[in-house]
Design a protein around this motif. Structure first.
Motif, PDB file in Angstrom:
ATOM      1  N   MET A   1      34.932   6.096  -3.526  1.00  0.00           N
ATOM      2  CA  MET A   1      35.597   5.867  -2.232  1.00  0.00           C
ATOM      3  C   MET A   1      34.934   4.916  -1.511  1.00  0.00           C
ATOM      4  O   MET A   1      35.626   4.238  -0.510  1.00  0.00           O
ATOM      5  N   SER A   2      33.581   4.637  -1.642  1.00  0.00           N
ATOM      6  CA  SER A   2      32.810   3.740  -1.071  1.00  0.00           C
ATOM      7  C   SER A   2      33.419   2.097  -1.494  1.00  0.00           C
ATOM      8  O   SER A   2      33.609   1.292  -0.866  1.00  0.00           O
ATOM      9  N   ARG A   3      33.998   2.185  -2.588  1.00  0.00           N
ATOM     10  CA  ARG A   3      34.366   0.989  -3.088  1.00  0.00           C
ATOM     11  C   ARG A   3      35.793   0.848  -2.925  1.00  0.00           C
ATOM     12  O   ARG A   3      36.434  -0.468  -2.426  1.00  0.00           O
ATOM     13  N   TRP A   4      36.631   1.545  -2.578  1.00  0.00           N
ATOM     14  CA  TRP A   4      37.905   1.846  -1.658  1.00  0.00           C
ATOM     15  C   TRP A   4      37.734   1.212  -0.309  1.00  0.00           C
ATOM     16  O   TRP A   4      38.423   0.281   0.283  1.00  0.00           O
ATOM     17  N   LYS A   5      36.727   1.619   0.515  1.00  0.00           N
ATOM     18  CA  LYS A   5      36.274   1.257   1.681  1.00  0.00           C
ATOM     19  C   LYS A   5      36.015  -0.247   1.672  1.00  0.00           C
ATOM     20  O   LYS A   5      36.563  -0.869   2.635  1.00  0.00           O
ATOM     21  N   THR A   6      35.176  -0.627   0.897  1.00  0.00           N
ATOM     22  CA  THR A   6      34.576  -2.042   0.700  1.00  0.00           C
ATOM     23  C   THR A   6      36.086  -2.734   0.639  1.00  0.00           C
ATOM     24  O   THR A   6      36.223  -3.863   1.109  1.00  0.00           O
ATOM     25  N   THR A   7      37.094  -2.529  -0.113  1.00  0.00           N
ATOM     26  CA  THR A   7      38.139  -3.305  -0.524  1.00  0.00           C
ATOM     27  C   THR A   7      38.982  -3.166   0.747  1.00  0.00           C
ATOM     28  O   THR A   7      39.368  -4.585   1.086  1.00  0.00           O
ATOM     29  N   ILE A   8      39.321  -2.304   1.388  1.00  0.00           N
ATOM     30  CA  ILE A   8      40.091  -2.487   2.609  1.00  0.00           C
ATOM     31  C   ILE A   8      39.439  -3.317   3.764  1.00  0.00           C
ATOM     32  O   ILE A   8      40.151  -3.752   4.698  1.00  0.00           O
ATOM     33  N   ASP A   9      38.065  -3.013   4.029  1.00  0.00           N
ATOM     34  CA  ASP A   9      37.514  -3.633   5.042  1.00  0.00           C
ATOM     35  C   ASP A   9      37.416  -5.252   4.842  1.00  0.00           C
ATOM     36  O   ASP A   9      37.562  -6.197   5.535  1.00  0.00           O
ATOM     37  N   ARG A  10      37.452  -5.769   3.315  1.00  0.00           N
ATOM     38  CA  ARG A  10      37.507  -7.020   3.088  1.00  0.00           C
ATOM     39  C   ARG A  10      38.952  -7.519   3.390  1.00  0.00           C
ATOM     40  O   ARG A  10      39.147  -8.698   4.012  1.00  0.00           O
ATOM     41  N   MET A  11      39.938  -6.651   2.903  1.00  0.00           N
ATOM     42  CA  MET A  11      41.087  -7.134   3.241  1.00  0.00           C
ATOM     43  C   MET A  11      41.414  -7.275   4.709  1.00  0.00           C
ATOM     44  O   MET A  11      42.182  -8.259   5.250  1.00  0.00           O
ATOM     45  N   ASN A  12      41.062  -6.307   5.500  1.00  0.00           N
ATOM     46  CA  ASN A  12      41.312  -6.393   6.812  1.00  0.00           C
ATOM     47  C   ASN A  12      40.553  -7.547   7.656  1.00  0.00           C
ATOM     48  O   ASN A  12      41.050  -7.809   8.711  1.00  0.00           O
ATOM     49  N   SER A  13      39.659  -8.136   7.191  1.00  0.00           N
ATOM     50  CA  SER A  13      38.895  -9.318   7.367  1.00  0.00           C
ATOM     51  C   SER A  13      39.563 -10.573   7.407  1.00  0.00           C
ATOM     52  O   SER A  13      39.209 -11.475   8.024  1.00  0.00           O
ATOM     53  N   ILE A  14      40.609 -10.501   6.430  1.00  0.00           N
ATOM     54  CA  ILE A  14      41.340 -11.589   6.258  1.00  0.00           C
ATOM     55  C   ILE A  14      42.082 -12.278   7.588  1.00  0.00           C
ATOM     56  O   ILE A  14      42.680 -11.301   8.093  1.00  0.00           O
ATOM     57  N   LYS A  15      41.981 -13.488   8.090  1.00  0.00           N
ATOM     58  CA  LYS A  15      42.702 -14.013   9.061  1.00  0.00           C
ATOM     59  C   LYS A  15      43.503 -15.438   8.693  1.00  0.00           C
ATOM     60  O   LYS A  15      42.725 -16.099   8.148  1.00  0.00           O
ATOM     61  N   PRO A  16      44.626 -15.669   8.781  1.00  0.00           N
ATOM     62  CA  PRO A  16      45.554 -14.538   9.401  1.00  0.00           C
ATOM     63  C   PRO A  16      45.831 -13.564   8.010  1.00  0.00           C
ATOM     64  O   PRO A  16      45.889 -13.991   6.957  1.00  0.00           O
TER      65      PRO A  16
END
Length: 233
Positions: A25-40
Motif C-alpha cells: 500500500m505504500s506503492r499505492w500511496k506513492t502512485t496517487i500522490d504522484r498523480m495528484n501532483s500533476i497540474k493541470p
C-alpha cells in the motif's frame, strides 16, 4: 485542459494493480500522490485518481489509520467536486459520493443518521442516471452490508447487490484486465458468502479469483486457507 497520455493511465493502472495484489500500500500511496501532483489534471486523470483514492481510503479505514483516511478523503472529495462541476459522468460521481458518505460513517459512527441517508440518496441517483453503473450497486451492497440489521441492514441483500455489480462489470471483458476493482468485488462477494454461512460458494469465488490472479497474496495466503479450515470444521 491537459490531454492525458494513455501511457500514463496504463502505467498508473498497472502500478495500482500490482500494489493491490502484492499488498504494497505504500506503492499505492506513492502512485496517487504522484498523480495528484500533476497540474493541470484532465477529467480523465481525475476520474482515475478518484478511483484509486477511493480504494486507498477504504484500506486506511480498515487499518484504523483514520487521520490518513481523512486526509485522502478531503483530497478525493476536492477532485470529485471538479468532476461534478464539469458534469462528467454524473452517475459515477454520485456512486463515489455515496461511498464517501459511507467512509465518513466509518470514521465517525455518530454521523450515521446524517450521512447514511445521503449515502443512500446518492446511490439511488447513480442508478437513476445509469442503471448499468456497477459501482452504484457496489455502494448499495456496502450500505446493506455495514448497516446494522436493526436499522434494515442485510448481508444477504448486500450479496444480491454485489452479484448484480459483478454481472454488469463482466459485460466489458476488456475492462477486467489488471483491474483492482474487479478483484476487490470478487473478494467482497467471497467474504459475503462466508458471512452468510455459504462456505462452498465462498470457496468457488476464491478459486475464481486465484484463477484470474494466482499472485493475489491476501486471497492466496489468508482468505483461501481460512475458508478451507472453516469447511473442514
Amino acid at each position: 485542459m491537459l490531454v492525458l497520455s494513455p501511457v500514463l493511465i496504463a502505467g498508473s493502472r498497472s502500478e495500482i494493480y500490482t500494489a493491490y495484489i502484492s499488498n504494497e500500500m505504500s506503492r499505492w500511496k506513492t502512485t496517487i500522490d504522484r498523480m495528484n501532483s500533476i497540474k493541470p489534471k484532465s477529467n480523465e486523470l481525475l476520474a482515475e485518481l478518484v478511483n484509486y483514492q477511493y480504494g486507498y481510503i477504504a484500506w486506511c479505514i480498515g487499518e484504523k489509520r483514520n487521520d490518513e483516511a481523512r486526509k485522502y478523503l478531503d483530497l478525493a472529495e476536492a477532485n470529485l467536486n471538479i468532476l461534478k462541476t464539469d458534469k462528467m459522468n454524473m452517475s459515477l460521481v454520485n456512486a463515489y459520493r455515496s461511498a464517501f458518505y459511507g467512509y465518513k460513517i466509518g470514521l465517525n459512527k455518530l454521523s450515521a443518521p446524517f450521512n447514511g441517508g445521503k449515502s443512500i440518496d446518492c446511490a439511488k441517483e447513480a442508478v437513476k442516471l445509469d442503471a448499468e453503473n456497477y459501482l452504484a450497486y457496489v455502494q448499495f451492497g456496502n450500505i446493506q452490508f455495514y448497516m446494522p440489521s436493526v436499522f434494515g441492514g442485510s448481508k444477504k441483500e448486500a450479496l444480491e447487490y454485489y452479484l448484480k455489480a459483478e454481472k454488469l462489470l463482466e459485460k466489458n471483458k476488456d475492462e477486467l484486465v489488471q483491474n483492482w476493482n474487479y478483484l476487490s468485488l470478487l473478494t467482497v462477494i467471497a467474504q459475503a458468502y462466508s458471512y452468510t454461512g455459504d462456505l462452498q460458494s465462498s470457496k468457488i469465488y476464491l478459486d475464481k479469483i486465484l484463477r484470474i490472479e494466482p499472485d493475489f497474496l491476501w486471497v492466496r495466503n489468508e482468505l483461501y486457507p481460512e475458508i478451507i479450515n472453516k469447511i473442514k470444521k
